[in-house]
Design an enzyme around this catalytic site. Structure first.
Site, mmCIF file in Angstrom:
data_model
loop_
_atom_site.group_PDB
_atom_site.id
_atom_site.type_symbol
_atom_site.label_atom_id
_atom_site.label_comp_id
_atom_site.label_asym_id
_atom_site.label_seq_id
_atom_site.Cartn_x
_atom_site.Cartn_y
_atom_site.Cartn_z
ATOM 1 N N ASP A 423 0.855 -1.188 0.000
ATOM 2 C CA ASP A 423 0.000 0.000 0.000
ATOM 3 C C ASP A 423 0.891 1.238 0.000
ATOM 4 O O ASP A 423 2.112 1.144 0.160
ATOM 5 C CB ASP A 423 -0.879 -0.044 1.256
ATOM 6 C CG ASP A 423 -2.066 0.908 1.198
ATOM 7 O OD1 ASP A 423 -2.341 1.468 0.125
ATOM 8 O OD2 ASP A 423 -2.718 1.081 2.238
ATOM 9 N N GLU A 426 2.509 4.930 -4.176
ATOM 10 C CA GLU A 426 2.423 5.792 -5.370
ATOM 11 C C GLU A 426 3.761 6.480 -5.738
ATOM 12 O O GLU A 426 3.931 6.728 -6.941
ATOM 13 C CB GLU A 426 1.329 6.857 -5.165
ATOM 14 C CG GLU A 426 -0.071 6.295 -5.169
ATOM 15 C CD GLU A 426 -0.389 5.461 -3.916
ATOM 16 O OE1 GLU A 426 -1.129 4.474 -4.051
ATOM 17 O OE2 GLU A 426 0.136 5.790 -2.826
ATOM 18 N N ASP A 501 -8.984 3.663 -2.254
ATOM 19 C CA ASP A 501 -9.896 4.081 -1.188
ATOM 20 C C ASP A 501 -11.189 4.652 -1.756
ATOM 21 O O ASP A 501 -11.406 5.876 -1.776
ATOM 22 C CB ASP A 501 -9.198 5.100 -0.293
ATOM 23 C CG ASP A 501 -7.968 4.523 0.389
ATOM 24 O OD1 ASP A 501 -7.868 3.284 0.475
ATOM 25 O OD2 ASP A 501 -7.103 5.302 0.830
#
Length: 834
Positions: A423, A426, A501
């Protein structure tokens, strides 16, 4: 977290506004002459620019443009080497150069320099815009192409909005590729977490692909700035793109994935149902969740641990108070049939004595600032309840760092952890306006140092690569399972992807379909979204409808954020618990079908969850259809997507379709109004198809020895191939698998199913095979020409030898031992009434 808004382009013929450039004056490439040639390529130059055109295969052409005298390093994190193709035919004259393969003809007009791609018959498939062509502005490069009024555009990875990226009334959209942490994103948020700069352009059923291989910020402007122009390019680096021939969109996807790689087969348990929240803790809560699944007889294969299992949010650690004995917990859960997956973010804490930090320092594994110091920033360890502090970041663009990072997972695997969840990759950074690192942070970039701005979009893909390769080295006899939030083209080789999300809203339920369909068309077949929505809380009806659609997500996981009500299948009262249980049971019944289609995806690159346009590209009714899906080529699902629905409209393409639940037949080529209730999952199967099933189990560990149920859907002749392997190890890559062909012929008085001889050495545990066929007034069943006895349904499972019976729904059930021998089963009787 930041909520980002769409980055859009506003320009006239020579001006373009991009997120990184402000208003840019474009310099268009003018006259060029052929300056060199090789067996497969042509090179062109003018006073300051260079273009090369290369035949990668007969159906894939690569174009490289740089506003410099020479091209840079030929390097890609996405593209795999392909076998050498037959050399193209090259001809050059004063006004144009032509490179021709067996299927394509690329014409380079010299003055002004413009490229056109045609098929072997001379039909122009794609061509540069006459006014602009290739251009640059500062460090940015762009190509402007003709976009015809009847062309549709698909793909572009993880993008919100409509399936057809052309937009409404051809107003056009601009899409940005820049992996971004976008908590609670809206329907118009762009970009979000994943960047795949690959578009499929289709006109009249004829398709081609355009893949821009550049890991900096890039943009696709689809008729937005200028009507009739498709423009794409990057903020820095070369314009490096591939033209990929069709003619069908399925051909384009298959060829694109031959270029960027295909999904490895996941472990079978990863295709079961997964339960997660932010966060299940302490240990007693995790055990409570597991016990409820088993006590309530709701199937599940995995429980996930979010960041609260860690000590101060530090990767590769366990909180000693919340999880005092993780190995025992994981062992106990495994005994109940659960696999445990742990989150692992790419931001080790800067802390003296913390092993990942100390070994990372010793190995020079962290990204640096321009002055050479290690870059530090706040991420989750900065929010720790005790001793908060900044994080450092592994430079996963460095091969040695990828190996080191992968080795750190040993401490989790030794506890018994079955899968890893990457997670925040990015990469996400807290307390900054951009939500990520400064653009000048330095990366190794496989030996050619580059700024963060140039490699941002590859960070997530390389982190999941480090994880996947590390797990494979550490446990070579087990298939790795990795889930990632961020990735780039080619990321399908390493990880499943979920769409970050999302929000507990009906619009996000509906929007999950085009998002996942676009990802599948972009080479990412193992995808899903958080069922029920991550942010906020769903109503009981919304959660149930989402779970029913989630049966057909390749990756099926419920997940919700911190502080929300429980979002477990039993959290909404007994009526919804019953309906939710049935949805998850359907997932487990269909596991042989799901596994089979996922294997197809690993071989062909075609997604498991696919839009109807992929199968029916000549049917205009499918071009913008994004509230229905195909699972594989034979199963069509029309989920209920609106609250309080009592019916829904279902479009069925040409052919005959059969209701999965009732056996009712429907004519294709038109829409039908279908009544629905809370329990309804409208599913239709192509006449003549096969659907493979197992009986309901509570987890995939119970599948050994379970009967294989083969539903032959009558109404047309048809065939299907069933693939099987051990579901756990990489032995399938060495040929340890088996495939069998099932064919059916349907006549007015009988259905005959031929089961072919197996191909491959693998054999599952001893089991029965059940053939299920809907037939009116069945009178006789033969296997290999010999009649078998009819018994009651209650006797069928235990009858010695082969036999048949008719169930209460009128379905003929034929049972025999699955000896893997070739045979024919014939069921005589009237065809079902329509």
């Amino acid at each position: 977290m930041l909520r980002l808004i769409p980055a859009t382009a506003v320009a006239c013929t020579a001006l373009l506004l991009t997120p990184s450039s402000g208003q840019a004056q474009w310099t268009t490439v003018g006259a060029m002459q052929s300056a060199g040639r090789s067996a497969a390529a042509l090179t062109f130059r003018d006073a300051r620019s260079i273009v090369s055109v290369t035949a990668v295969t007969s159906d894939i052409i690569r174009v490289r443009f740089s506003p410099t005298r020479e091209l840079g390093r030929d390097h890609s994190y996405a593209v795999l080497p392909l076998p050498a193709a037959a050399a193209p035919t090259i001809s050059v004259d004063r006004t144009q150069s032509v490179l021709a393969t067996a299927t394509l003809r690329v014409t380079a007009h010299h003055a002004p320099f413009r490229l056109a791609f045609s098929d072997a018959a001379g039909e122009v498939l794609d061509e540069d815009d006459g006014a602009q062509g290739m251009a640059w502005s500062g460090t940015m490069t762009r190509v402007f192409k003709r976009l015809r009024a009847d062309e549709h555009v698909y793909g572009l990875g993880e993008k919100n909005g409509m399936l057809d990226k052309r937009g409404r009334q051809q107003g056009g959209y601009t899409y940005t590729m820049w992996n971004s942490d976008t908590y609670g994103y809206g329907a118009d948020t762009d970009p979000i977490y994943v960047s795949v700069p690959f578009a499929i352009v289709m006109r009249g059923g004829r398709a081609h692909g355009l893949f821009l291989d550049n890991t900096s910020r890039s943009v696709f402007d689809i008729g937005h700035t200028a009507e009739g122009v498709l423009a794409f390019g990057a903020a820095e680096g070369e314009l490096n793109y591939y033209f990929i021939n069709g003619p069908s969109p399925a051909d384009v996807v298959s060829r694109y994935t031959s270029l960027t790689g295909r999904m490895p087969m996941p472990p079978r348990w990863a295709l079961g149902y997964h339960q997660c929240r932010y966060s299940y803790y302490p240990e007693a809560t995790v055990r409570f969740v597991a016990q409820n699944f088993r006590a309530r007889h709701i199937p599940a294969d995995a429980i996930w641990l979010d960041i609260h299992y860690q000590d101060g949010y530090k990767p590769f650690t366990w909180d000693p108070d919340r999880f005092p004995d993780p190995a025992r917990l994981v062992s106990d859960l495994r005994a109940q049939g659960f696999h445990v997956v742990t989150i692992l973010d790419a931001h080790p804490k800067k802390e003296v004595g913390y092993e990942p930090y100390e070994t990372g320092l010793a190995g020079d594994h962290f990204v640096k600032t321009p002055d050479g110091s290690i870059y530090e920033a706040p991420v989750w360890p900065a929010r720790a309840e005790r001793h908060p502090g900044p994080s450092v970041f592994p430079d996963v663009t460095r091969p040695a760092t990828r190996t080191w990072w992968g080795s750190l997972y040993a401490r989790l695997l030794d506890v018994g952890i079955a899968g890893i969840w990457n997670d925040m990759n990015e990469p996400a950074v807290f307390d900054t306006p951009t939500g990520t690192m400064p653009l000048d942070v330095k990366f190794d970039n496989d030996g050619l140092p580059a700024a963060h701005s140039a490699v941002h979009n590859i960070f997530g893909q390389l982190l999941s690569r480090s994880t996947y390769e590390g797990l494979l080295r550490l446990r070579p006899d087990a298939r790795p399972f990795v889930l990632t939030r961020a990735t780039y083209a080619g990321g399908q080789r390493y990880a499943a992807v979920w769409a970050g999300d999302n929000v507990s809203e009906w619009s996000h339920l509906r929007g999950s379909i085009p998002v996942l369909l676009g990802m599948g068309l972009s080479g990412l077949p193992f995808v899903g979204v958080d069922i029920g929505g991550f942010a906020e809380a769903p109503s009981a009806e919304l959660y149930t409808r989402w779970l029913q659609l989630g049966v057909f997500y390749p990756f099926m996981r419920t997940h919700t954020t911190f502080g929300t009500p429980d979002q477990d299948p039993w959290s909404y009262g007994t009526e919804h618990e019953s309906v939710n249980r049935r949805a998850i049971e359907l997932r487990y019944e269909l596991l042989p079908q799901i596994y089979n289609v996922m294997h197809d995806a690993s071989v062909t690159g075609l997604p498991a969850l696919r839009p109807l346009v992929l199968e029916y590209p000549t049917d205009p009714a499918t071009y913008g259809l994004d509230d229905e899906v195909m699972f594989g080529r034979d199963v069509l699902v029309a989920p209920v997507l609106w609250p309080g629905a009592s019916e829904r409209s279902v479009y069925l393409p040409a052919g005959t379709w059969v209701d999965y639940w009732t056996g009712a037949t429907f004519a294709g080529g038109r829409s039908h109004r279908v009544p629905v209730s809370l329990r309804s999952i409208p599913i239709f199967v192509r006449a003549g198809a096969f659907v493979f099933q197992h009986p309901i189990v509570q987890h995939t560990g119970e599948l050994r020895g379970q009967p294989l149920r083969v539903h032959a859907v009558p109404g047309a002749d048809g065939e299907a191939t069933l693939y099987e392997d051990d579901g756990e190890t990489p032995a399938y890559t060495q040929g340890m698998s088996v495939t069998r062909m099932f064919r059916q012929q349907t006549a007015s008085d009988r259905v005959t199913v031929a089961i072919g001889a197996p191909s491959g050495p693998f054999r599952p545990a001893s089991r029965d095979l059940w053939l299920l066929v809907r037939r009116e007034s069945p009178s006789r069943v033969t296997i290999g020409g010999a009649a078998v006895p009819r018994v009651t349904m209650s006797e069928l499972a235990t009858h010695a030898g082969a036999a048949w019976a008719v169930d209460e729904a009128g379905v003929v059930n034929v049972r025999r031992h699955d000896d893997f021998g070739a045979t024919e089963i014939s069921i005589e009787g009237e065809a079902p009434r329509r």
